[in-house]
Write a protein that holds these residues in place. Structure first.
Motif, PDB file in Angstrom:
ATOM      1  N   ALA A   2       0.828  -1.206   0.000  1.00  0.00           N
ATOM      2  CA  ALA A   2       0.000   0.000   0.000  1.00  0.00           C
ATOM      3  C   ALA A   2       0.858   1.249   0.000  1.00  0.00           C
ATOM      4  O   ALA A   2       0.552   2.228  -0.660  1.00  0.00           O
ATOM      5  N   SER A   3       1.959   1.242   0.738  1.00  0.00           N
ATOM      6  CA  SER A   3       2.797   2.439   0.809  1.00  0.00           C
ATOM      7  C   SER A   3       3.716   2.573  -0.396  1.00  0.00           C
ATOM      8  O   SER A   3       4.250   3.639  -0.635  1.00  0.00           O
ATOM      9  N   ASP A   4       3.891   1.494  -1.167  1.00  0.00           N
ATOM     10  CA  ASP A   4       4.738   1.571  -2.354  1.00  0.00           C
ATOM     11  C   ASP A   4       4.161   2.516  -3.401  1.00  0.00           C
ATOM     12  O   ASP A   4       4.900   3.104  -4.176  1.00  0.00           O
ATOM     13  N   SER A   5       2.839   2.674  -3.425  1.00  0.00           N
ATOM     14  CA  SER A   5       2.222   3.552  -4.417  1.00  0.00           C
ATOM     15  C   SER A   5       2.218   5.006  -3.961  1.00  0.00           C
ATOM     16  O   SER A   5       1.734   5.868  -4.659  1.00  0.00           O
ATOM     17  N   TRP A   6       2.726   5.255  -2.782  1.00  0.00           N
ATOM     18  CA  TRP A   6       2.817   6.622  -2.273  1.00  0.00           C
ATOM     19  C   TRP A   6       4.081   7.271  -2.792  1.00  0.00           C
ATOM     20  O   TRP A   6       5.053   6.599  -3.111  1.00  0.00           O
ATOM     21  N   GLU A   7       4.063   8.576  -2.909  1.00  0.00           N
ATOM     22  CA  GLU A   7       5.263   9.292  -3.352  1.00  0.00           C
ATOM     23  C   GLU A   7       5.465  10.556  -2.541  1.00  0.00           C
ATOM     24  O   GLU A   7       4.535  11.088  -1.954  1.00  0.00           O
ATOM     25  N   ARG A   8       6.699  11.030  -2.516  1.00  0.00           N
ATOM     26  CA  ARG A   8       7.074  12.248  -1.787  1.00  0.00           C
ATOM     27  C   ARG A   8       7.035  13.406  -2.771  1.00  0.00           C
ATOM     28  O   ARG A   8       7.685  13.359  -3.825  1.00  0.00           O
ATOM     29  N   VAL A   9       6.254  14.438  -2.449  1.00  0.00           N
ATOM     30  CA  VAL A   9       6.096  15.591  -3.346  1.00  0.00           C
ATOM     31  C   VAL A   9       6.085  16.883  -2.551  1.00  0.00           C
ATOM     32  O   VAL A   9       5.916  16.881  -1.330  1.00  0.00           O
ATOM     33  N   MET A  10       6.214  17.988  -3.280  1.00  0.00           N
ATOM     34  CA  MET A  10       6.077  19.312  -2.683  1.00  0.00           C
ATOM     35  C   MET A  10       4.792  19.927  -3.238  1.00  0.00           C
ATOM     36  O   MET A  10       4.582  19.974  -4.443  1.00  0.00           O
ATOM     37  N   ILE A  11       3.945  20.366  -2.327  1.00  0.00           N
ATOM     38  CA  ILE A  11       2.693  21.031  -2.683  1.00  0.00           C
ATOM     39  C   ILE A  11       2.825  22.486  -2.248  1.00  0.00           C
ATOM     40  O   ILE A  11       3.218  22.771  -1.121  1.00  0.00           O
ATOM     41  N   ARG A  12       2.519  23.404  -3.141  1.00  0.00           N
ATOM     42  CA  ARG A  12       2.574  24.825  -2.790  1.00  0.00           C
ATOM     43  C   ARG A  12       1.239  25.240  -2.194  1.00  0.00           C
ATOM     44  O   ARG A  12       0.179  24.892  -2.710  1.00  0.00           O
ATOM     45  N   GLY A  13       1.294  25.987  -1.102  1.00  0.00           N
ATOM     46  CA  GLY A  13       0.087  26.465  -0.440  1.00  0.00           C
ATOM     47  C   GLY A  13      -0.495  27.679  -1.128  1.00  0.00           C
ATOM     48  O   GLY A  13      -0.070  28.072  -2.213  1.00  0.00           O
ATOM     49  N   SER A  14      -1.466  28.281  -0.469  1.00  0.00           N
ATOM     50  CA  SER A  14      -2.127  29.472  -0.985  1.00  0.00           C
ATOM     51  C   SER A  14      -1.614  30.695  -0.236  1.00  0.00           C
ATOM     52  O   SER A  14      -1.140  30.590   0.890  1.00  0.00           O
ATOM     53  N   ALA A  15      -1.744  31.856  -0.841  1.00  0.00           N
ATOM     54  CA  ALA A  15      -1.308  33.104  -0.201  1.00  0.00           C
ATOM     55  C   ALA A  15      -2.391  33.683   0.703  1.00  0.00           C
ATOM     56  O   ALA A  15      -2.289  34.817   1.137  1.00  0.00           O
ATOM     57  N   GLU A  16      -3.408  32.912   1.002  1.00  0.00           N
ATOM     58  CA  GLU A  16      -4.486  33.365   1.878  1.00  0.00           C
ATOM     59  C   GLU A  16      -4.050  33.259   3.336  1.00  0.00           C
ATOM     60  O   GLU A  16      -3.217  32.420   3.692  1.00  0.00           O
ATOM     61  N   ALA A  17      -4.661  34.091   4.189  1.00  0.00           N
ATOM     62  CA  ALA A  17      -4.322  34.083   5.618  1.00  0.00           C
ATOM     63  C   ALA A  17      -4.611  32.726   6.247  1.00  0.00           C
ATOM     64  O   ALA A  17      -3.793  32.181   6.973  1.00  0.00           O
ATOM     65  N   ASN A  18      -5.759  32.160   5.984  1.00  0.00           N
ATOM     66  CA  ASN A  18      -6.095  30.816   6.461  1.00  0.00           C
ATOM     67  C   ASN A  18      -5.968  29.860   5.280  1.00  0.00           C
ATOM     68  O   ASN A  18      -6.943  29.561   4.605  1.00  0.00           O
ATOM     69  N   ASP A  19      -4.754  29.421   5.038  1.00  0.00           N
ATOM     70  CA  ASP A  19      -4.409  28.630   3.852  1.00  0.00           C
ATOM     71  C   ASP A  19      -5.264  27.359   3.763  1.00  0.00           C
ATOM     72  O   ASP A  19      -5.137  26.461   4.590  1.00  0.00           O
ATOM     73  N   PRO A  20      -6.146  27.268   2.743  1.00  0.00           N
ATOM     74  CA  PRO A  20      -6.993  26.085   2.605  1.00  0.00           C
ATOM     75  C   PRO A  20      -6.197  24.826   2.249  1.00  0.00           C
ATOM     76  O   PRO A  20      -6.605  23.717   2.590  1.00  0.00           O
ATOM     77  N   VAL A  21      -5.075  24.997   1.584  1.00  0.00           N
ATOM     78  CA  VAL A  21      -4.248  23.845   1.219  1.00  0.00           C
ATOM     79  C   VAL A  21      -3.622  23.246   2.479  1.00  0.00           C
ATOM     80  O   VAL A  21      -3.712  22.036   2.718  1.00  0.00           O
ATOM     81  N   LEU A  22      -3.018  24.091   3.293  1.00  0.00           N
ATOM     82  CA  LEU A  22      -2.413  23.616   4.535  1.00  0.00           C
ATOM     83  C   LEU A  22      -3.468  23.009   5.452  1.00  0.00           C
ATOM     84  O   LEU A  22      -3.232  21.976   6.081  1.00  0.00           O
TER      85      LEU A  22
END
Length: 87
Positions: free
Chosen positions: A19-39
């Motif tokens: 199950a973990s073999d299909s996982w990958e390490r990536v960088m996700i960029r957040g939003s410039a909003e005060a309450n970042d919806p991505v984070l």
């Protein structure tokens, strides 16, 4: 009895690895909003085990390194974002 327990433990370990073999390490960029919806969504996914190894870099917007499945990564990438120029 002991043989059955070893077999079950081995099966569980094999399933966890596959199950973990299909996982990958990536960088996700957040939003410039005060309450970042991505984070916020990353933190929710972290609570449910959908992401792991989360590292949030102090940048603007934040850069979030994480390990997740392709489906989870795609869901995070689809979240609408504001950039610094949108402010």
């Amino acid at each position: 009895m002991m043989r059955n327990m070893i077999a079950i433990a081995l099966l569980i370990t094999m399933q966890a690895c596959s199950a973990s073999d299909s996982w990958e390490r990536v960088m996700i960029r957040g939003s410039a909003e005060a309450n970042d919806p991505v984070l916020k969504q990353v933190r929710e996914f972290e609570k449910t085990g959908q992401v792991k190894d989360v590292t949030v870099l102090e940048s603007f917007p934040v850069q979030i390194w994480l390990t997740a499945s392709k489906d989870t990564i795609e869901a995070l990438q689809k979240i609408p974002r504001k950039t610094a120029t949108d402010q």
